[in-house]
Scaffold this motif. Structure first.
Motif, short mmCIF file in Angstrom:
data_model
loop_
_atom_site.label_atom_id
_atom_site.label_comp_id
_atom_site.label_asym_id
_atom_site.label_seq_id
_atom_site.Cartn_x
_atom_site.Cartn_y
_atom_site.Cartn_z
N LYS A 175 -9.25 30.55 18.30
CA LYS A 175 -10.52 29.91 17.92
C LYS A 175 -10.29 29.00 16.72
N TYR A 176 -9.60 29.53 15.69
CA TYR A 176 -9.40 28.74 14.47
C TYR A 176 -8.40 27.60 14.68
N ASN A 177 -7.50 27.77 15.64
CA ASN A 177 -6.58 26.66 15.91
C ASN A 177 -7.33 25.47 16.50
N PHE B 7 -11.72 20.20 13.29
CA PHE B 7 -12.94 19.57 12.75
C PHE B 7 -13.63 20.44 11.69
N TYR B 8 -12.88 21.45 11.18
CA TYR B 8 -13.47 22.42 10.25
C TYR B 8 -14.10 21.76 9.03
N ASP B 9 -13.35 20.87 8.38
CA ASP B 9 -13.84 20.29 7.12
C ASP B 9 -15.06 19.39 7.34
N TRP C 174 -19.51 26.45 -6.47
CA TRP C 174 -19.17 27.83 -6.81
C TRP C 174 -17.68 28.03 -7.00
N ARG C 175 -16.89 27.30 -6.22
CA ARG C 175 -15.44 27.58 -6.18
C ARG C 175 -14.80 27.55 -7.58
N PRO C 176 -15.02 26.49 -8.39
CA PRO C 176 -14.37 26.51 -9.71
C PRO C 176 -14.83 27.68 -10.57
N ALA D 117 -6.42 35.54 0.68
CA ALA D 117 -6.37 35.90 2.10
C ALA D 117 -7.35 35.03 2.87
N GLY D 118 -6.89 34.44 3.98
CA GLY D 118 -7.74 33.56 4.78
C GLY D 118 -8.00 32.25 4.06
N VAL D 119 -6.91 31.55 3.69
CA VAL D 119 -7.06 30.32 2.88
C VAL D 119 -7.73 29.19 3.63
N GLY D 120 -7.71 29.26 4.99
CA GLY D 120 -8.31 28.17 5.77
C GLY D 120 -7.59 26.86 5.51
N THR D 121 -8.37 25.80 5.26
CA THR D 121 -7.76 24.48 5.03
C THR D 121 -7.41 24.27 3.55
N VAL E 221 -2.50 33.22 2.55
CA VAL E 221 -2.22 33.82 3.86
C VAL E 221 -3.29 33.37 4.84
N ASP E 222 -2.89 33.02 6.04
CA ASP E 222 -3.88 32.76 7.09
C ASP E 222 -3.29 33.06 8.47
N LEU E 223 -4.22 33.44 9.34
CA LEU E 223 -3.91 33.79 10.73
C LEU E 223 -3.60 32.56 11.57
N SER E 224 -4.22 31.45 11.22
CA SER E 224 -4.15 30.26 12.06
C SER E 224 -3.12 29.27 11.52
N VAL F 12 -2.69 26.30 12.53
CA VAL F 12 -3.24 24.94 12.42
C VAL F 12 -4.06 24.80 11.13
N MET F 13 -4.81 25.85 10.79
CA MET F 13 -5.51 25.84 9.48
C MET F 13 -4.46 25.72 8.36
N LEU F 14 -3.36 26.44 8.50
CA LEU F 14 -2.32 26.40 7.46
C LEU F 14 -1.70 25.02 7.33
N ASP G 261 0.32 34.85 8.33
CA ASP G 261 0.30 36.31 8.43
C ASP G 261 -1.14 36.76 8.64
N ASP G 262 -1.26 37.99 9.12
CA ASP G 262 -2.57 38.60 9.35
C ASP G 262 -2.90 39.44 8.11
N ALA G 263 -4.04 39.20 7.50
CA ALA G 263 -4.39 39.91 6.27
C ALA G 263 -4.53 41.42 6.49
N SER G 264 -4.72 41.84 7.72
CA SER G 264 -4.84 43.28 7.97
C SER G 264 -3.47 43.91 8.27
N SER H 143 -10.68 36.29 -1.64
CA SER H 143 -10.99 35.71 -0.33
C SER H 143 -12.39 35.15 -0.35
N THR H 144 -12.54 34.01 0.30
CA THR H 144 -13.87 33.41 0.42
C THR H 144 -14.15 33.23 1.91
N PHE H 145 -15.17 33.91 2.36
CA PHE H 145 -15.61 33.85 3.76
C PHE H 145 -14.53 34.32 4.74
N LEU H 146 -13.80 35.34 4.36
CA LEU H 146 -12.85 35.97 5.28
C LEU H 146 -13.49 37.18 5.95
#
Ligand SMILES: C[S@@+](CC[C@H](N)C(=O)[O-])C[C@H]1O[C@@H](n2cnc3c(N)ncnc32)[C@H](O)[C@@H]1O
Length: 208
Positions: A11-13, A18-20, A33-35, A48-52, A68-71, A73-75, A94-97, A112-115
């Motif tokens: 799914k994330y690949n 078009f994620y961003d 919020w991020r800063p 964990a789950g860095v996304g883009t 770390v991220d599962l995808s 393509v996101m990496l 890698d898989d965070a679990s 992690s943000t939105f993982l």
């Protein structure tokens, strides 16, 4: 990687392409919020789950970041953002679990943000176990998640988006992340506060 996570990775690949752009309306809020939630971190940080890689630019230059991220393509997208970051960034597929590639007891922080709103409930205790394993004793964690609101109007909007966010992001508003942290043997919550409405929950804690 867990076999059950292959479909989330697939799914994330696709979503990565078009994620961003797709997420831009929400990112306009998140980028304020991020800063604030990342700027005070120092030392070795595992995200964990860095996304883009939207968080990268907000880390202090002294931070040594492992993302770390599962995808894959996101990496790939994250790799580009890593080059513009002030801090040192290492990216792991890698898989965070599972965290097959990550040694124990070496991080000052887990971020992690939105993982967890994306991670299926059955894997969350395993991911928390991994967080606990890779954190140093006294290491801290900070997780930003979204949950269902008790406000009728907001809840109506969330219901409208429920199938979209699940289909595109694999995200749900009803994950039981707080409960799983409370049940974990080594992680303790030190603070919970909402960044907006009663939806965007920042959970902070420490490894005993
Ligand atoms: C909603 S995105 C959030 C991305 C980023 N943290 C942000 O704030 O924009 C969730 C990310 O978590 C990743 N992910 C989901 N399950 C994962 C797991 N078990 N291990 C590592 N990454 C995972 C997805 O591939 C995706 O990149």
């Amino acid at each position: 990687m867990r076999e059950e996570n292959l479909s989330l990775r697939a799914k994330y690949n696709i979503t990565a392409m078009f994620y961003d752009i797709l997420d831009y309306p929400w990112e306009r809020i998140y980028r304020e919020w991020r800063p604030k939630i990342l700027g005070d971190l120092r030392g070795k940080v595992l995200e964990a789950g860095v996304g883009t890689g939207r968080n990268f630019q907000h880390y202090h230059k002294s931070v040594e970041l492992t993302g770390v991220d599962l995808s894959d393509v996101m990496l790939r997208k994250a790799t580009k953002k890593a080059k513009k970051a002030d801090c040192k960034v290492e990216l792991l597929h890698d898989d965070a679990s599972v965290m097959r590639l990550v040694d124990s007891n070496q991080y000052d922080w887990i971020i992690s943000t939105f993982l967890c709103c994306v991670m299926p409930d059955e894997f969350q205790p395993m991911a928390l176990e991994q967080f606990s394993r890779v954190l140093k004793p006294g290491g801290k964690f900070r997780l930003l998640e979204m949950i269902y609101s008790n406000n009728k109007e907001i809840r109506r909007r969330q219901d409208f988006f429920t199938s979209f966010v699940e289909k595109v992001y694999g995200a749900r508003f009803d994950r039981k992340t707080v409960q799983y942290i409370e049940e974990s043997s080594e992680l303790n919550i030190t603070s919970k506060r909402f960044l907006k409405d009663d939806v965007y929950l920042l959970i902070e804690g420490v490894k005993e």
